[in-house]
Enzyme design. Structure first.
Site, PDB file in Angstrom:
ATOM      1  CE  LYS A  12     -16.494 -47.045 -66.508  1.00 50.63           C
ATOM      2  NZ  LYS A  12     -16.173 -46.601 -65.396  1.00 50.63           N
ATOM      3  NE  ARG A  86     -18.815 -43.003 -62.102  1.00 45.70           N
ATOM      4  CZ  ARG A  86     -17.626 -42.798 -62.677  1.00 45.70           C
ATOM      5  NH1 ARG A  86     -17.548 -42.486 -63.952  1.00 45.70           N
ATOM      6  NH2 ARG A  86     -16.517 -42.927 -61.993  1.00 45.70           N
ATOM      7  NE  ARG A 158      -8.026 -43.047 -62.768  1.00 45.81           N
ATOM      8  CZ  ARG A 158      -9.280 -43.374 -63.053  1.00 45.81           C
ATOM      9  NH1 ARG A 158      -9.568 -43.877 -64.239  1.00 45.81           N
ATOM     10  NH2 ARG A 158     -10.250 -43.195 -62.188  1.00 45.81           N
ATOM     11  NE  ARG A 169     -12.074 -44.815 -58.614  1.00 43.97           N
ATOM     12  CZ  ARG A 169     -11.016 -45.381 -59.195  1.00 43.97           C
ATOM     13  NH1 ARG A 169      -9.922 -45.629 -58.494  1.00 43.97           N
ATOM     14  NH2 ARG A 169     -11.061 -45.706 -60.452  1.00 43.97           N
TER      15      ARG A 169
HETATM   16  P1  AMP Z   1     -13.470 -42.468 -63.885  1.00 44.79           P
HETATM   17  O1  AMP Z   1     -12.316 -42.081 -64.729  1.00 44.79           O
HETATM   18  O2  AMP Z   1     -14.717 -42.703 -64.693  1.00 44.79           O
HETATM   19  O3  AMP Z   1     -13.157 -43.610 -62.957  1.00 44.79           O
HETATM   20  O4  AMP Z   1     -13.801 -41.199 -62.942  1.00 44.79           O
HETATM   21  C1  AMP Z   1     -12.844 -40.698 -62.018  1.00 44.79           C
HETATM   22  C2  AMP Z   1     -13.504 -39.724 -61.051  1.00 44.79           C
HETATM   23  O5  AMP Z   1     -14.065 -38.603 -61.777  1.00 44.79           O
HETATM   24  C3  AMP Z   1     -14.664 -40.272 -60.236  1.00 44.79           C
HETATM   25  O6  AMP Z   1     -14.243 -40.990 -59.082  1.00 44.79           O
HETATM   26  C4  AMP Z   1     -15.419 -38.975 -59.882  1.00 44.79           C
HETATM   27  O7  AMP Z   1     -14.763 -38.273 -58.845  1.00 44.79           O
HETATM   28  C5  AMP Z   1     -15.263 -38.151 -61.152  1.00 44.79           C
HETATM   29  N1  AMP Z   1     -16.385 -38.416 -62.095  1.00 44.79           N
HETATM   30  C6  AMP Z   1     -16.336 -39.135 -63.257  1.00 44.79           C
HETATM   31  N2  AMP Z   1     -17.548 -39.186 -63.847  1.00 44.79           N
HETATM   32  C7  AMP Z   1     -18.398 -38.482 -63.046  1.00 44.79           C
HETATM   33  C8  AMP Z   1     -19.784 -38.169 -63.091  1.00 44.79           C
HETATM   34  N3  AMP Z   1     -20.585 -38.591 -64.087  1.00 44.79           N
HETATM   35  N4  AMP Z   1     -20.307 -37.431 -62.081  1.00 44.79           N
HETATM   36  C9  AMP Z   1     -19.538 -36.975 -61.078  1.00 44.79           C
HETATM   37  N5  AMP Z   1     -18.231 -37.248 -60.953  1.00 44.79           N
HETATM   38  C10 AMP Z   1     -17.646 -37.987 -61.928  1.00 44.79           C
END
Ligand code: AMP
Length: 215
Positions: A12, A86, A158, A169
């Protein structure tokens, strides 16, 4: 307004960066914003750190405030939403926020890939803590090992890219985020895209859809 979503590791962030550059969009990445807050040690960062470490979604009220501020700051641009919404509650709230500013989601793109491939990609992922560029040791390596092509910063893994958190996740995605397909299908804006192959292959598939959408 465009919403790009898909399971963790699907690419993404990589696709969002390509699309933003080539279609002149504004990217809203909730994950990047939250990681920056954690790195700065802000109050918001302190509130979300534990959730992120465990691969759990941060509380809705925190992310709603962040998203509305961004929408207001970028009212004249077409926004690409990456990693928000999400869950269904966030999707409904996003429609309300956008409606307050006479906007709506007119295209929702789901990137699709098998679980085996997702895990492989996540374990090879490298991330730039300064400019948020994303690489992969196998499929998309930086020109110089471990150095960001964009800003020269040393790349990192990360903290949530380890097997235990990955499984969590993926589970969160299946339970909370995948149901958004039905929501956006009901609004008539959902498109599914095969995310296998290298980043330019995937980009071309998305571009075919976007070319018809952005005149
Ligand atoms: P990502 O970089 O999109 O994989 O997001 C990493 C982490 O950020 C996720 O596992 C959540 O803990 C938090 N996060 C990202 N987007 C959201 C969202 N829309 N709502 C809540 N937590 C989020």
């Amino acid at each position: 307004m465009i919403f790009l979503f898909g399971p963790p590791g699907v690419g993404k962030g990589t696709q969002a960066d390509l699309l933003v550059e080539r279609y002149n969009l504004k990217k809203f990445s909730m994950g990047d914003i939250l990681r920056e807050e954690v790195a700065m040690g802000s109050l918001t960062g302190k509130k979300v750190e534990e959730y992120m470490k465990n691969g759990i979604l941060a509380p809705d009220d925190i992310v709603f405030e962040i998203v509305e501020d961004f929408v207001i700051e970028n009212l004249n641009d077409r926004i690409l939403f990456d990693g928000f919404p999400r869950n269904l509650n966030q999707a409904i709230e996003l429609e309300k926020i956008l409606a307050r500013h006479n906007r709506k989601i007119t295209l929702a793109i789901e990137l699709q890939l098998t679980k085996e491939e997702l895990i492989k990609r996540i374990l090879g992922r490298l991330y730039c803590p300064k400019c948020s560029a994303v690489y992969n040791e196998v499929t998309n390596p930086p020109k110089n090992p471990n150095i960001c092509d964009e800003c020269g910063t040393y790349l990192e893994k990360r903290k949530d890219d380890n097997l235990e958190v990955i499984n969590n996740r993926l589970k969160v995605y299946e339970e909370l985020t995948r149901p958004l397909c039905d929501y956006y299908k009901s609004l008539g804006v959902l498109v599914g895209i095969d995310a296998s192959g290298d980043k330019e292959d995937v980009y071309k598939r998305i571009a075919q859809v976007l070319d018809g959408y952005i005149k």
